[in-house]
Design an enzyme around this catalytic site. Structure first.
Site, mmCIF file in Angstrom:
data_model
loop_
_atom_site.group_PDB
_atom_site.id
_atom_site.type_symbol
_atom_site.label_atom_id
_atom_site.label_comp_id
_atom_site.label_asym_id
_atom_site.label_seq_id
_atom_site.Cartn_x
_atom_site.Cartn_y
_atom_site.Cartn_z
ATOM 1 N N GLU A 84 -1.830 76.353 -89.742
ATOM 2 C CA GLU A 84 -3.133 76.789 -89.213
ATOM 3 C C GLU A 84 -2.936 77.265 -87.788
ATOM 4 O O GLU A 84 -1.873 77.071 -87.194
ATOM 5 C CB GLU A 84 -4.175 75.654 -89.300
ATOM 6 C CG GLU A 84 -4.705 75.468 -90.719
ATOM 7 C CD GLU A 84 -5.793 74.418 -90.838
ATOM 8 O OE1 GLU A 84 -6.201 73.855 -89.816
ATOM 9 O OE2 GLU A 84 -6.218 74.171 -91.979
ATOM 10 N N HIS A 200 -16.250 77.925 -85.588
ATOM 11 C CA HIS A 200 -15.199 78.331 -86.538
ATOM 12 C C HIS A 200 -15.327 79.835 -86.756
ATOM 13 O O HIS A 200 -16.436 80.339 -86.955
ATOM 14 C CB HIS A 200 -15.370 77.587 -87.864
ATOM 15 C CG HIS A 200 -14.141 77.630 -88.718
ATOM 16 N ND1 HIS A 200 -13.753 78.772 -89.362
ATOM 17 C CD2 HIS A 200 -13.212 76.693 -89.003
ATOM 18 C CE1 HIS A 200 -12.628 78.520 -90.033
ATOM 19 N NE2 HIS A 200 -12.281 77.257 -89.826
ATOM 20 N N ARG A 246 -8.643 79.430 -82.097
ATOM 21 C CA ARG A 246 -9.927 79.616 -82.778
ATOM 22 C C ARG A 246 -10.975 80.324 -81.911
ATOM 23 O O ARG A 246 -11.726 81.164 -82.390
ATOM 24 C CB ARG A 246 -10.462 78.237 -83.145
ATOM 25 C CG ARG A 246 -10.936 78.151 -84.521
ATOM 26 C CD ARG A 246 -11.182 76.725 -84.880
ATOM 27 N NE ARG A 246 -10.391 76.415 -86.053
ATOM 28 C CZ ARG A 246 -10.567 75.337 -86.784
ATOM 29 N NH1 ARG A 246 -11.485 74.464 -86.469
ATOM 30 N NH2 ARG A 246 -9.820 75.132 -87.835
ATOM 31 N N HIS A 307 -19.111 74.525 -85.563
ATOM 32 C CA HIS A 307 -18.200 73.767 -86.428
ATOM 33 C C HIS A 307 -17.911 72.356 -85.934
ATOM 34 O O HIS A 307 -18.000 71.411 -86.699
ATOM 35 C CB HIS A 307 -16.900 74.550 -86.553
ATOM 36 C CG HIS A 307 -15.932 74.013 -87.552
ATOM 37 N ND1 HIS A 307 -16.254 73.839 -88.882
ATOM 38 C CD2 HIS A 307 -14.641 73.598 -87.423
ATOM 39 C CE1 HIS A 307 -15.209 73.353 -89.531
ATOM 40 N NE2 HIS A 307 -14.224 73.176 -88.655
ATOM 41 N N ARG A 342 -10.338 72.007 -79.666
ATOM 42 C CA ARG A 342 -9.589 71.185 -80.625
ATOM 43 C C ARG A 342 -8.579 72.018 -81.402
ATOM 44 O O ARG A 342 -8.894 73.107 -81.896
ATOM 45 C CB ARG A 342 -10.569 70.552 -81.611
ATOM 46 C CG ARG A 342 -9.920 69.713 -82.689
ATOM 47 C CD ARG A 342 -10.977 69.137 -83.591
ATOM 48 N NE ARG A 342 -11.703 70.195 -84.246
ATOM 49 C CZ ARG A 342 -11.480 70.593 -85.500
ATOM 50 N NH1 ARG A 342 -10.524 70.027 -86.228
ATOM 51 N NH2 ARG A 342 -12.182 71.552 -86.043
HETATM 52 C C1 SIN Z 1 -10.610 74.664 -91.789
HETATM 53 O O1 SIN Z 1 -10.255 74.350 -92.907
HETATM 54 O O2 SIN Z 1 -10.503 75.806 -91.327
HETATM 55 C C2 SIN Z 1 -11.211 73.628 -90.905
HETATM 56 C C3 SIN Z 1 -10.169 72.772 -90.388
HETATM 57 C C4 SIN Z 1 -10.579 72.164 -89.094
HETATM 58 O O3 SIN Z 1 -11.653 72.479 -88.577
HETATM 59 O O4 SIN Z 1 -9.791 71.399 -88.540
#
Ligand code: SIN
Length: 487
Positions: A84, A200, A246, A307, A342
């Site tokens: 990620e 998000h 993000r 989010h 975060r």
């Molecule tokens: C996601 O699956 O994109 C959310 C994961 C997160 O917010 O840590």
């Protein structure tokens, strides 16, 4: 042990977490690398000790979950690890493809039932009961009969989640109304980092469909963002493209939407084998298909949505707050792990690591008579924010959400924040006493939203998830926390 919850035991943000849970268990990974990535994402405001504890204790908490029965996905016999944004290696464990939170939540909730822990559902906490300066229990209302009862305990632990319902567009379920944070503030606990709220980048944006998270893991698997002309745009904004931090991705999408006048851009994963896509993201695949989008063939219309709340009730690394016998963990707490932004998938791990530490501490500890956390620096004087005179629209949930979304959202300005603070303060003085679940929730959201707007107005810089178009850069003299405590 008694658990009070205003809904059913398994309804909370955790259940909706898709991407997964971060832990340095891969061959090419280490707690040190996880520490570095978390500190970088936090943009200068992480607590190094809290991050060290998070990253070092994470693998042991994964072992616990496996022992409890969480079925993490595997690849050739080993736990599968996904990528990620802003993680330097593949580090994200997942279960049921994109149903990680649901598996964790249901496993732990059913264990709690088996262990004979008393669970009181539909009991909404309405006040923290105090004995002088220390917490002694909780006042709670049965949400069905509206009768109120008091519950006393050696320790009170807040694990009440965030406040995503502050905003018009949110990935959060209806229960996320900042209850624990507001109650702790009313009781006199210190709150920290209230201005830092993460948006998000990719939630489904489709007429008639609920806002639905499209996991960052989709971009981790190779999904690309395209504008309404079909052009891939993220590399124009950041060298890491779709896997940039993000906040950068969210702002870039807003920029593209402002240019096109559309309310969405597109996430495109059609170049991957369709079987891989539907097996890796079964929930997203099914939800989109129900709304007429086959993600193996169609681009997904997406836009940013509220989010995750980085700020909350200030705690030390044992979950202790500034009020003796009052603890906090999870999204309602501010442990210092996230700083100004975060790192993806650190939140499920944060609640496991620090929830475990709260249990360790409270099982053995007697009631405390004096605060263990302190002294506090940077407690802010509200009088700094001038209050403009303006027409006051009546308070409603939709108006509150619209105000926060418009003025305390992804792009903030001094003038917009001044307006928001003025309205929120006036609502705060005119709101009547709450009487049922929805009026309690509205009052709690108002408290949390007002503090968020106040903090965002005070912080005259951009840092992490807090972006001010009138102060677009971070400032060294702002490398500290804003802490609120009710006088
Ligand atoms: C996601 O699956 O994109 C959310 C994961 C997160 O917010 O840590």
């Amino acid at each position: 042990m008694l658990i009070l919850t205003k809904g059913s035991i398994d309804e909370c943000n955790t259940k909706y977490a898709q991407g997964g849970i971060a832990a340095a268990i891969g061959r090419d990974d280490s707690p040190g690398l996880h520490y570095e990535d978390t500190m970088t994402a936090g943009a200068g405001l992480c607590d190094p000790e809290a991050v060290r504890i998070l990253t070092e204790e994470a693998p042991a908490r994964i072992t616990d979950l496996i022992r409890f029965g969480v079925p993490f996905d595997t690849n050739e016999g080993e736990v599968a690890l996904a990528r990620e944004a802003a993680h330097s290696v593949n580090r994200i464990l997942h279960a049921g493809g994109d149903a990680t939170g649901e598996h964790i939540e249901l496993t732990l909730a059913s264990l709690a039932r088996l262990r004979n822990i008393s669970i009181l559902e539909y009991a909404q906490a309405t006040r923290i009961l105090m004995d002088g300066v220390a917490a002694r229990g909780i006042e709670a209302m049965d949400t069905r009969t509206h009768t109120t009862l008091e519950y006393e305990g050696r320790h009170v632990i807040l694990a009440s989640g965030g406040a995503g319902r502050l905003f018009t567009l949110t990935t959060n379920p209806e229960v996320t109304t900042g209850d624990g944070i507001a109650l702790a503030y009313q009781a006199g606990a210190a709150l920290s980092d209230m201005e830092f709220f993460q948006f998000h980048p990719t939630a489904l944006r489709l007429p008639g469909a609920a806002v639905f998270l499209i996991s960052e893991a989709v971009r981790g698997e190779g999904g690309v963002l395209r504008n309404n002309k079909g052009e891939r745009f993220m590399l124009d904004y950041h060298p890491q493209g779709e896997l940039a931090p993000r906040d950068v991705v969210a702002r870039s999408i807003v920029d593209q939407m402002q240019r096109s006048g559309e309310d969405h851009v597109y996430l495109d994963i059609t170049h991957l084998p369709s079987q891989l896509v539907s097996a890796r993201f079964p929930q997203i695949y099914r939800f989109c298909l129900q709304h007429g989008v086959d993600i193996t063939r169609d681009r997904i219309p997406v836009a940013p949505a509220a989010h995750y709340m980085m700020g909350g009730v200030k705690t030390n690394v044992w979950g202790e707050t500034t009020i003796p016998n009052l603890y906090a963990c999870g999204e309602c707490a501010c442990t210092g792990v996230h700083g100004a932004n975060r790192l993806a998938s650190n939140s499920l791990m944060e609640v496991l690591v620090f929830g475990h530490r709260v249990v360790e501490r409270t099982v053995a500890a007697p009631r405390a008579a004096a605060p263990v956390l302190g002294p506090l620096d940077g407690v802010v004087d509200f009088a700094r924010c001038p209050e403009p005179s303006l027409e006051l629209p009546g308070l409603s949930l939709a108006r509150l959400q619209g105000l926060l979304w418009g003025e305390v959202g992804i792009l903030r300005t001094g003038a917009g924040l001044q307006k928001a603070v003025g309205v929120l303060r006036r609502w705060d003085t005119t709101i009547g006493p709450p009487s049922d679940r929805s009026t309690h929730e509205l009052a709690n959201l108002l408290t949390v939203g007002r503090l968020m707007a106040e903090a965002a107005l005070i912080r005259e810089e951009s840092r992490g998830a807090h972006y001010r178009t009138d102060f677009t850069e971070p400032r060294d003299d702002w490398r500290h926390h804003i802490v609120f405590a009710k006088g």
